[in-house]
Design a protein around this motif. Sequence first.
Motif, PDB file in Angstrom:
ATOM      1  N   VAL A  55     -33.284   7.976 -40.685  1.00  0.00           N
ATOM      2  CA  VAL A  55     -33.113   7.966 -39.226  1.00  0.00           C
ATOM      3  C   VAL A  55     -34.128   7.031 -38.576  1.00  0.00           C
ATOM      4  CG1 VAL A  55     -33.337   9.397 -37.153  1.00  0.00           C
ATOM      5  CG2 VAL A  55     -31.995  10.200 -39.081  1.00  0.00           C
ATOM      6  N   ALA A  56     -35.348   7.000 -39.110  1.00  0.00           N
ATOM      7  CA  ALA A  56     -36.359   6.090 -38.561  1.00  0.00           C
ATOM      8  C   ALA A  56     -35.961   4.632 -38.783  1.00  0.00           C
ATOM      9  CB  ALA A  56     -37.717   6.371 -39.201  1.00  0.00           C
ATOM     10  N   GLY A  61     -33.880  -0.300 -36.364  1.00  0.00           N
ATOM     11  CA  GLY A  61     -32.885  -1.359 -36.327  1.00  0.00           C
ATOM     12  C   GLY A  61     -32.136  -1.400 -35.009  1.00  0.00           C
ATOM     13  N   ALA A  62     -31.826  -0.228 -34.468  1.00  0.00           N
ATOM     14  CA  ALA A  62     -31.133  -0.176 -33.172  1.00  0.00           C
ATOM     15  C   ALA A  62     -32.012  -0.751 -32.061  1.00  0.00           C
ATOM     16  CB  ALA A  62     -30.734   1.260 -32.846  1.00  0.00           C
ATOM     17  N   LEU A  63     -33.289  -0.425 -32.102  1.00  0.00           N
ATOM     18  CA  LEU A  63     -34.209  -0.992 -31.112  1.00  0.00           C
ATOM     19  C   LEU A  63     -34.335  -2.501 -31.282  1.00  0.00           C
ATOM     20  CD1 LEU A  63     -37.026   1.699 -31.089  1.00  0.00           C
ATOM     21  CD2 LEU A  63     -35.398   1.227 -29.271  1.00  0.00           C
ATOM     22  N   VAL A 133     -28.702  -2.837 -41.117  1.00  0.00           N
ATOM     23  CA  VAL A 133     -30.015  -2.295 -41.464  1.00  0.00           C
ATOM     24  C   VAL A 133     -29.886  -1.549 -42.788  1.00  0.00           C
ATOM     25  CG1 VAL A 133     -31.822  -0.690 -40.764  1.00  0.00           C
ATOM     26  CG2 VAL A 133     -30.686  -2.101 -39.055  1.00  0.00           C
ATOM     27  N   SER A 134     -30.695  -1.920 -43.752  1.00  0.00           N
ATOM     28  CA  SER A 134     -30.657  -1.281 -45.069  1.00  0.00           C
ATOM     29  C   SER A 134     -31.310   0.087 -45.013  1.00  0.00           C
ATOM     30  CB  SER A 134     -31.386  -2.140 -46.092  1.00  0.00           C
ATOM     31  OG  SER A 134     -30.757  -3.378 -46.224  1.00  0.00           O
TER      32      SER A 134
END
Length: 168
Positions: A55-56, A61-63, A133-134
């Motif tokens: 989740v982190a 990656g979303a940020l 994002v991996s």
Amino acid sequence: MRQSNRSTKWRRPRWTRFLAARLALVASERGSASLEFLTVGIILLVPLVYLVLAVAAIQGGALAVEGAARQAARVAVQASAEGAADAAVERAVRVTLADYGVDADAASVTIECSATDCLEPGSRIRVSVAARVSLPLVPDFLSLDAVGSVPLEASATQTVSRFARSGS
């Protein structure tokens, strides 16, 4: 004096004998509770830690994608020419994604304009950034790029200032 029929030996009540037998059984199982706690704790803790790490990574990656899209849109509306805008957008996306540790080479950038001349005052420029994002701890040699990564996309829209240079 009268003699009693009762024996002179004292006998424990039945419940105390049961309690003593139960305590002896518990004493023979000493240490098994801590072993059970460790086993169940590890079985539950490992997936929970991986979930937090995953989740982190996705949140980071979303940020990154959202920040890259926003910064690229800001840079695009402030450019002096369309060629300079494209280069500035590419540079802004690369720098922003690199700050978050996302591979900028795998990202794609799309620029859309509301007018024919993107830098015309009052026109809107929309920048979309997509990246993968991996997930953590997924080995590279298994070729699980599609399964071991999460696609993320963000877009931002900015308006060219009406006080910007005119098309003449």
